[in-house]
Each structure stands twice: as C-alpha cells, then as structure tokens.
Design a protein around this motif. Structure first.
Motif, mmCIF file in Angstrom:
data_model
loop_
_atom_site.group_PDB
_atom_site.id
_atom_site.type_symbol
_atom_site.label_atom_id
_atom_site.label_comp_id
_atom_site.label_asym_id
_atom_site.label_seq_id
_atom_site.Cartn_x
_atom_site.Cartn_y
_atom_site.Cartn_z
ATOM 1 N N SER A 112 11.071 54.258 68.079
ATOM 2 C CA SER A 112 10.966 54.662 66.674
ATOM 3 C C SER A 112 10.227 55.969 66.409
ATOM 4 O O SER A 112 10.738 56.836 65.711
ATOM 5 C CB SER A 112 10.325 53.527 65.872
ATOM 6 O OG SER A 112 9.056 53.204 66.403
ATOM 7 N N LYS A 143 15.021 43.976 68.097
ATOM 8 C CA LYS A 143 16.242 43.380 67.545
ATOM 9 C C LYS A 143 17.206 44.451 67.062
ATOM 10 O O LYS A 143 18.419 44.374 67.304
ATOM 11 C CB LYS A 143 15.885 42.436 66.396
ATOM 12 C CG LYS A 143 15.190 41.155 66.835
ATOM 13 C CD LYS A 143 14.846 40.275 65.644
ATOM 14 C CE LYS A 143 14.195 38.979 66.082
ATOM 15 N NZ LYS A 143 13.824 38.118 64.927
ATOM 16 N N LYS A 144 16.674 45.458 66.398
ATOM 17 C CA LYS A 144 17.503 46.561 65.903
ATOM 18 C C LYS A 144 18.147 47.308 67.074
ATOM 19 O O LYS A 144 19.339 47.646 67.040
ATOM 20 C CB LYS A 144 16.660 47.522 65.072
ATOM 21 C CG LYS A 144 17.430 48.712 64.487
ATOM 22 C CD LYS A 144 16.507 49.547 63.598
ATOM 23 C CE LYS A 144 17.270 50.700 62.931
ATOM 24 N NZ LYS A 144 17.732 51.692 63.917
ATOM 25 N N SER A 156 11.002 43.441 65.550
ATOM 26 C CA SER A 156 12.087 43.928 64.697
ATOM 27 C C SER A 156 12.741 45.169 65.305
ATOM 28 O O SER A 156 13.956 45.368 65.192
ATOM 29 C CB SER A 156 11.569 44.245 63.294
ATOM 30 O OG SER A 156 10.568 45.249 63.328
ATOM 31 N N GLU A 157 11.940 46.000 65.980
ATOM 32 C CA GLU A 157 12.514 47.188 66.626
ATOM 33 C C GLU A 157 13.396 46.793 67.793
ATOM 34 O O GLU A 157 14.477 47.363 67.991
ATOM 35 C CB GLU A 157 11.406 48.121 67.105
ATOM 36 C CG GLU A 157 11.949 49.423 67.694
ATOM 37 C CD GLU A 157 10.862 50.448 67.999
ATOM 38 O OE1 GLU A 157 11.137 51.364 68.798
ATOM 39 O OE2 GLU A 157 9.748 50.333 67.426
ATOM 40 N N LYS A 165 20.900 45.253 68.727
ATOM 41 C CA LYS A 165 22.061 45.198 67.827
ATOM 42 C C LYS A 165 22.888 46.469 67.982
ATOM 43 O O LYS A 165 24.119 46.415 68.092
ATOM 44 C CB LYS A 165 21.605 45.033 66.382
ATOM 45 C CG LYS A 165 22.742 44.963 65.365
ATOM 46 C CD LYS A 165 22.202 44.758 63.961
ATOM 47 C CE LYS A 165 23.353 44.617 62.948
ATOM 48 N NZ LYS A 165 24.169 45.846 62.861
ATOM 49 N N GLU A 166 22.214 47.620 68.028
ATOM 50 C CA GLU A 166 22.916 48.897 68.181
ATOM 51 C C GLU A 166 23.570 49.006 69.558
ATOM 52 O O GLU A 166 24.703 49.488 69.684
ATOM 53 C CB GLU A 166 21.934 50.048 67.969
ATOM 54 C CG GLU A 166 21.445 50.170 66.538
ATOM 55 C CD GLU A 166 20.421 51.286 66.357
ATOM 56 O OE1 GLU A 166 20.168 52.019 67.333
ATOM 57 O OE2 GLU A 166 19.875 51.414 65.240
#
Length: 301
Positions: free
Chosen positions: A174, A226-227, A223-224, A230-231
């Motif tokens: 991030s 998971k993101k 959350s990072e 997903k990508e």
C-alpha cells in the motif's frame, strides 16, 4: 502339474492383483484429497542433507505438509533423486527449479537445458514444479529475459502434464516506495507487462513471497492481504493462490511470525495458504527444535 499346484498359483495371482488394486485405490484417494484440499501448508528445504532427521520431523507433524525443495545451482538432478523419493513417502514435494538468486547466472540456453534435465529425471517424484521464483525482483535480471525463461519452464511442465507454480515478489504494497529499484519491477505491473497470457490463465498455483524485514518491516493488514489476493485472482483466473515464501532471520520473532502468517484468515476465492517457511531446515529439524512445536500447534487447529 497337479490341480493343487494350479489352484495355489491361481490363488497367488489373484492375491497379487488384489493387493495392486487396493494400493491404486489408496493412492488415488490420497491424490484426490490433495487435489481437492482447501488449505495447503508448506515448508521450504534449502538442503536435503541429513534427510533422515528431516523425514522424522515432517512425519511427526499433525498434518501432512508440502515440502518445497530448493534445487541448488550447478547440481545435477540425479543428486536429488534418492532424497526426494524418501521425502515423497511423508510429504508432497514442490521442486523449485531455480531460486531467484540463480536466475541471472543462467543464459536462456543453459536455463532450458536445466529445465529439461530436471523434468526428465525427477518428473515422477515432484508433485508441483515452481517454474519461477520471485521473478519480478530487481536481482533476477532483465525482465524480458526472465519472462522468456519462465515461459519456457511453464510450457515444458505443462507439456508433460505436471502441475506448475509461480512465485512473485510482493513489493508493491500500500504505501511502499522503496522496495523496488524501478517502477516496472512492481509486482502487479511486472506481471501484466511481461507474463505470458496463457501462463496467467493456466498456471496451477500463483504464490507470493514476502519478508517484512526486507521491506521496511511493514506488516500488511488483513484487509490489504484480502484485497491483494482478490486482484491476483482476477489476474490469474484459474490458479490456486497463496504464499510461496515467508520467514524471518530474527530468532526472537520467529514463533510470532510463523503463527501470524500460517493462521491468516484470508477469505479470497481459491486461496489455499502455502506459506512455505524458508528457514524450515534450520528451524524445525530435528523435531526437538522449539519452532517445530510451534508449527505443529498451528497444524492442529
């Protein structure tokens, strides 16, 4: 020949056929379980020396793990045949064709020769072939050349009907602005630009390598993660996803680090875990090592 001898021979033949049939059913059941598993736990061996104590440590764990074996530079494939045959009895085996630090040491021609040799010699004892390791790292060489090597390995593995895995180096987290030398080395950008389309659609496993101590000691949030997965799942639409390398060289942080990664609750499509603790040979062999107990407790959950 008497009727008794004929009957005895027929009995022996039927018994042998029954044993073979039962073994194939058992082997097929094991293969089906591993194929359909939703969680994969792995460890990495950077050496196959002292193989007996390694096998004891692995076979004593609460769950069967996948062992990722790093094939060293300039070592013949036949040198690994016997150790892998022994490992195969207690674990699944992933063979790392080239560790990332070796990639720039091999020309494309030499790379192809090694891929061919290893697949020919070890194809029957390796369950998954890691066709590229941390391929977008700045130390691996010119991206276009690295991509050609990885494509050749993928095509060769696929042609033989073997399973494949690719490991990317996670360096575009991030806030990061310093875990890569040039923008084109950022994991997602590199993958989009250089990886073969068919590879992205058909590679069996897509893993990432991440070491906090290498990247500003940054700990990505759940959350990072998971993101990210997903990508990656969108970029690699048919691959199982997970971690291909984690670990720390800091003795005081090893237990906490291992537990934190191996228990990450990542709810992403096709996420299977993996992890493949890099320091397994030193940290869990023999099984009297403290970290062996930490790993075993994680596997019991």
């Amino acid at each position: 020949m008497s009727s008794f001898i004929v009957k005895a021979l027929l009995f022996v033949i039927v018994l042998c056929l029954l044993i073979v049939l039962l073994w194939n059913i058992k082997r097929g059941t094991i293969a089906k379980i591993e194929e359909n598993q939703t969680k994969l736990y792995g460890v990495t061996l950077d050496s196959v020396k002292e193989i007996e104590s390694t096998i004891e440590a692995l076979s004593s764990l609460s769950k069967r793990v996948m062992v990722r074996v790093v094939f060293d530079e300039n070592i013949s494939a036949k040198s690994y045949k016997e150790p892998l045959q022994k490992l195969k009895k207690v674990s699944s085996v992933m063979g790392e064709l080239f560790d990332s630090e070796y990639l720039p040491h091999y020309s494309l021609k030499a790379y192809k020769k090694r891929v061919d040799e290893y697949l020919d010699v070890l194809g029957d004892v390796v369950d998954v072939w890691e066709i590229g390791n941390e391929v977008n790292g700045e130390w691996t060489g010119k991206p276009s050349k690295v991509a050609k090597k990885v494509k050749y390995a993928f095509k060769s593995v696929e042609a033989k009907g073997y399973k494949s895995a690719l490991t990317l180096y996670y360096n575009d987290y991030s806030y990061n602005d310093g875990c890569w030398n040039r923008p084109e080395e950022k994991m997602r950008s590199w993958s989009k630009k250089y990886l073969d389309k068919e590879l992205k659609e058909r590679v069996d496993y897509l893993f990432i390598s991440y070491y906090e101590e290498d990247c500003d000691n940054y700990k990505p949030s759940l959350s990072e993660w998971k993101k990210l997965f997903k990508e990656l799942g969108e970029m690699f639409p048919n691959s199982k996803l997970g971690f291909g390398e984690v670990g720390t060289s800091n003795p005081s942080k090893k237990a906490e680090y291992l537990k934190r990664y191996y228990t990450l609750d990542i709810n992403a499509s096709r996420y299977v875990g993996g992890y493949f603790w890099w320091y397994a040979k030193d940290d869990i062999v023999p099984k009297s090592k403290p970290l062996w107990g930490v790993l075993d407790e994680v596997l019991k959950k």
